[in-house]
Design a protein around this motif. Structure first.
Motif, mmCIF file in Angstrom:
data_model
loop_
_atom_site.group_PDB
_atom_site.id
_atom_site.type_symbol
_atom_site.label_atom_id
_atom_site.label_comp_id
_atom_site.label_asym_id
_atom_site.label_seq_id
_atom_site.Cartn_x
_atom_site.Cartn_y
_atom_site.Cartn_z
ATOM 1 N N TYR A 181 0.818 -1.219 0.000
ATOM 2 C CA TYR A 181 0.000 0.000 0.000
ATOM 3 C C TYR A 181 0.850 1.267 0.000
ATOM 4 O O TYR A 181 0.320 2.372 0.071
ATOM 5 C CB TYR A 181 -0.911 0.023 1.237
ATOM 6 C CG TYR A 181 -1.772 -1.202 1.349
ATOM 7 C CD1 TYR A 181 -2.901 -1.362 0.551
ATOM 8 C CD2 TYR A 181 -1.447 -2.215 2.235
ATOM 9 C CE1 TYR A 181 -3.683 -2.496 0.647
ATOM 10 C CE2 TYR A 181 -2.223 -3.357 2.332
ATOM 11 C CZ TYR A 181 -3.335 -3.494 1.535
ATOM 12 O OH TYR A 181 -4.108 -4.626 1.620
ATOM 13 N N GLY A 182 2.158 1.123 -0.040
ATOM 14 C CA GLY A 182 3.041 2.266 0.067
ATOM 15 C C GLY A 182 3.571 2.427 1.478
ATOM 16 O O GLY A 182 3.102 1.799 2.435
ATOM 17 N N ILE A 234 -0.791 -1.138 -4.425
ATOM 18 C CA ILE A 234 -0.538 0.285 -4.668
ATOM 19 C C ILE A 234 0.917 0.534 -4.328
ATOM 20 O O ILE A 234 1.318 0.459 -3.169
ATOM 21 C CB ILE A 234 -1.441 1.182 -3.809
ATOM 22 C CG1 ILE A 234 -2.915 0.865 -4.079
ATOM 23 C CG2 ILE A 234 -1.159 2.651 -4.074
ATOM 24 C CD1 ILE A 234 -3.868 1.598 -3.163
ATOM 25 N N SER A 235 1.718 0.811 -5.337
ATOM 26 C CA SER A 235 3.156 0.853 -5.148
ATOM 27 C C SER A 235 3.679 2.273 -5.033
ATOM 28 O O SER A 235 3.117 3.218 -5.597
ATOM 29 C CB SER A 235 3.841 0.147 -6.329
ATOM 30 O OG SER A 235 5.242 0.235 -6.227
ATOM 31 N N PHE A 269 -7.218 3.651 2.749
ATOM 32 C CA PHE A 269 -5.885 3.765 3.349
ATOM 33 C C PHE A 269 -5.349 5.204 3.336
ATOM 34 O O PHE A 269 -4.204 5.425 3.751
ATOM 35 C CB PHE A 269 -4.911 2.831 2.626
ATOM 36 C CG PHE A 269 -5.009 1.395 3.092
ATOM 37 C CD1 PHE A 269 -4.255 0.956 4.163
ATOM 38 C CD2 PHE A 269 -5.849 0.505 2.454
ATOM 39 C CE1 PHE A 269 -4.348 -0.360 4.594
ATOM 40 C CE2 PHE A 269 -5.950 -0.811 2.876
ATOM 41 C CZ PHE A 269 -5.195 -1.242 3.966
ATOM 42 N N GLY A 270 -6.145 6.141 2.884
ATOM 43 C CA GLY A 270 -5.738 7.537 2.894
ATOM 44 C C GLY A 270 -4.575 7.821 1.966
ATOM 45 O O GLY A 270 -3.675 8.611 2.283
ATOM 46 N N ILE A 271 -4.591 7.181 0.790
ATOM 47 C CA ILE A 271 -3.522 7.342 -0.181
ATOM 48 C C ILE A 271 -3.971 8.283 -1.281
ATOM 49 O O ILE A 271 -4.991 8.038 -1.936
ATOM 50 C CB ILE A 271 -3.133 5.982 -0.798
ATOM 51 C CG1 ILE A 271 -2.743 4.984 0.310
ATOM 52 C CG2 ILE A 271 -1.981 6.152 -1.786
ATOM 53 C CD1 ILE A 271 -2.627 3.554 -0.173
ATOM 54 N N ARG A 272 -3.231 9.323 -1.518
ATOM 55 C CA ARG A 272 -3.585 10.284 -2.560
ATOM 56 C C ARG A 272 -3.356 9.693 -3.943
ATOM 57 O O ARG A 272 -2.457 8.888 -4.147
ATOM 58 C CB ARG A 272 -2.769 11.562 -2.412
ATOM 59 C CG ARG A 272 -3.191 12.429 -1.227
ATOM 60 C CD ARG A 272 -2.381 13.678 -1.155
ATOM 61 N NE ARG A 272 -0.991 13.408 -0.816
ATOM 62 C CZ ARG A 272 -0.057 14.344 -0.671
ATOM 63 N NH1 ARG A 272 -0.362 15.614 -0.866
ATOM 64 N NH2 ARG A 272 1.183 14.011 -0.355
ATOM 65 N N GLU A 273 -4.195 10.099 -4.892
ATOM 66 C CA GLU A 273 -4.028 9.669 -6.276
ATOM 67 C C GLU A 273 -2.708 10.191 -6.806
ATOM 68 O O GLU A 273 -2.336 11.337 -6.587
ATOM 69 C CB GLU A 273 -5.168 10.206 -7.155
ATOM 70 C CG GLU A 273 -6.553 9.728 -6.724
ATOM 71 C CD GLU A 273 -6.850 8.298 -7.130
ATOM 72 O OE1 GLU A 273 -6.080 7.755 -7.959
ATOM 73 O OE2 GLU A 273 -7.826 7.730 -6.625
#
Length: 392
Positions: free
Chosen positions: A257-258, A365-366, A387-391
């Motif tokens: 997920y980063g 999501i890398s 997961f609160g990951i920005r595009e």
């Protein structure tokens, strides 16, 4: 026959399959193939690929191979008994011509996770070997050996290299089985203890090396569907791994997920329980510094932990990382394509990734965007939100 033994794969396939047997035996999954290298046409290879898959699905583990696996400290007797009956079933893998993919072929693996998990590495090795055999049938080994000699020279000439250790992670993208065998033989003879091991179980057995590996992306991806709540899927995956291995095989994969979601989930409990973390995307120097600081903040001595680097490594990059982190933390370097497919022609950047589990999409999501893979954009957007990951 390209694949001659079911041991000719990466160790983490067995460690994950054992976990699946004990904890997720009913899980159903799907995988897809992707060729990231532009302007590659695999259509002429399809006949040979399918023939090699037919032969692969005729293989069983020998008693000698089962005995070897059974002597690994983390392999359990009931899993060895399962493997004594196991073979890959041809009905679960299909390779067909398709204009939907730039390389011209579609590789689709679908079935019970327990019975499909061992397809990935040999299928990729088959595709590579068929492609290079067809396109470079008379390629001399001389250039490959010259490049290998240059790499070995860099390692041996590095000052204060007493803590420098590399390992082979190159099965999936190797030029051929025999080339991998030759490279490992040369590395063992010339590097001695500087070669810490190989992810390939067959060659670990053959050369008396340590087989290396813990978990892959597919394990944490599948937990998106198998866990109780999507946001907790990474924590669930680490907990189930700890349940299976009780502190053994303690290298956590950090980039499904980063980095940010990983650090949020990898709390003091996991920091103390796991031996280290593996880097496979994003800036390795930044990642290493953040992991060291994260361990410190969670009351762990970084000297007792390990950073394992495995993202598209070259020997010059290994040396850079070694100089940066030597003496501050344990280090390991898993080198794949640059060791096992550096003979002159452009290597293929090919992957097989899980895209569904239990009928629902799963995704990676890398921190390196091109390494992400998901067939459902709606799910990918939802996963980023969770997961609160920005595009990117």
């Amino acid at each position: 026959m390209i694949i001659q033994s079911l041991l000719d794969t990466d160790l983490y396939k067995f460690t994950m399959q054992q976990c699946v047997l004990h904890q997720f035996p009913a899980a159903e999954v799907e995988y897809r193939f992707k060729c990231r290298t532009p302007d590659v046409d695999l259509r002429p290879c399809i006949g040979e690929i399918n023939e090699a898959l037919d032969a692969l699905c005729e293989l069983y583990f020998t008693e000698e191979e089962l005995d070897y696996l059974g002597k690994l400290r983390f392999i359990k007797s009931d899993y060895v008994e399962f493997l004594s009956l196991f073979h890959l079933k041809r009905k679960y893998v299909e390779v067909r011509l398709s204009d939907d993919y730039p390389c011209g072929i579609d590789v689709h693996i679908k079935g019970p996770w327990l019975h499909t998990i061992l397809f990935e590495i040999p299928v990729l090795a088959i595709i590579n070997e068929v492609y290079f055999r067809r396109n470079y049938p008379d390629l001399s080994e001389d250039e490959g050996l010259r490049r290998l000699d240059e790499k070995i020279g860099l390692l041996l000439s590095e000052p204060d290299n007493d803590e420098l250790r590399i390992s082979d992670y190159g099965t999936r993208r190797r030029f051929s089985r025999e080339w991998q065998r030759k490279v490992i033989s040369i590395l063992k003879d010339r590097l001695g203890p500087m070669l810490s091991g190989t992810s390939n179980v067959l060659f670990a057995k053959e050369f008396g090396l340590i087989p290396l590996g813990t978990m892959a992306h597919e394990y944490l991806q599948a937990c998106q569907a198998l866990g109780p709540r999507l946001r907790d899927s990474q924590v669930f995956g680490f907990e189930q791994w700890a349940k299976e291995y009780r502190g053994d095989l303690g290298i956590a994969l950090s980039d499904v997920y980063g980095m940010e979601p990983f650090l949020k989930d990898f709390d003091m409990y996991f920091c103390k329980l796991f031996d280290g973390a593996r880097h496979d995307s994003g800036d390795p120097f930044l990642w290493g510094e953040r992991m060291i600081e994260h361990w410190r903040l969670n009351k762990c001595d970084p000297h007792s932990k390990s950073l394992i680097f495995s993202d598209a490594l070259t020997i010059p990059r290994v040396i850079e990382l070694y100089r940066r982190f030597r003496g501050r933390v344990g280090l390991g370097f898993g080198i794949g394509t640059n060791l096992m497919n550096d003979r002159g022609p452009r290597p293929l950047n090919v992957v097989i990734k899980m895209v569904k589990c239990g009928g629902q999409p799963v995704a990676k999501i890398s921190d390196t965007p091109e390494k992400g893979m998901c067939e459902d954009e709606g799910y990918l957007h939802y996963l980023r939100q969770v997961f609160g990951i920005r595009e990117s």
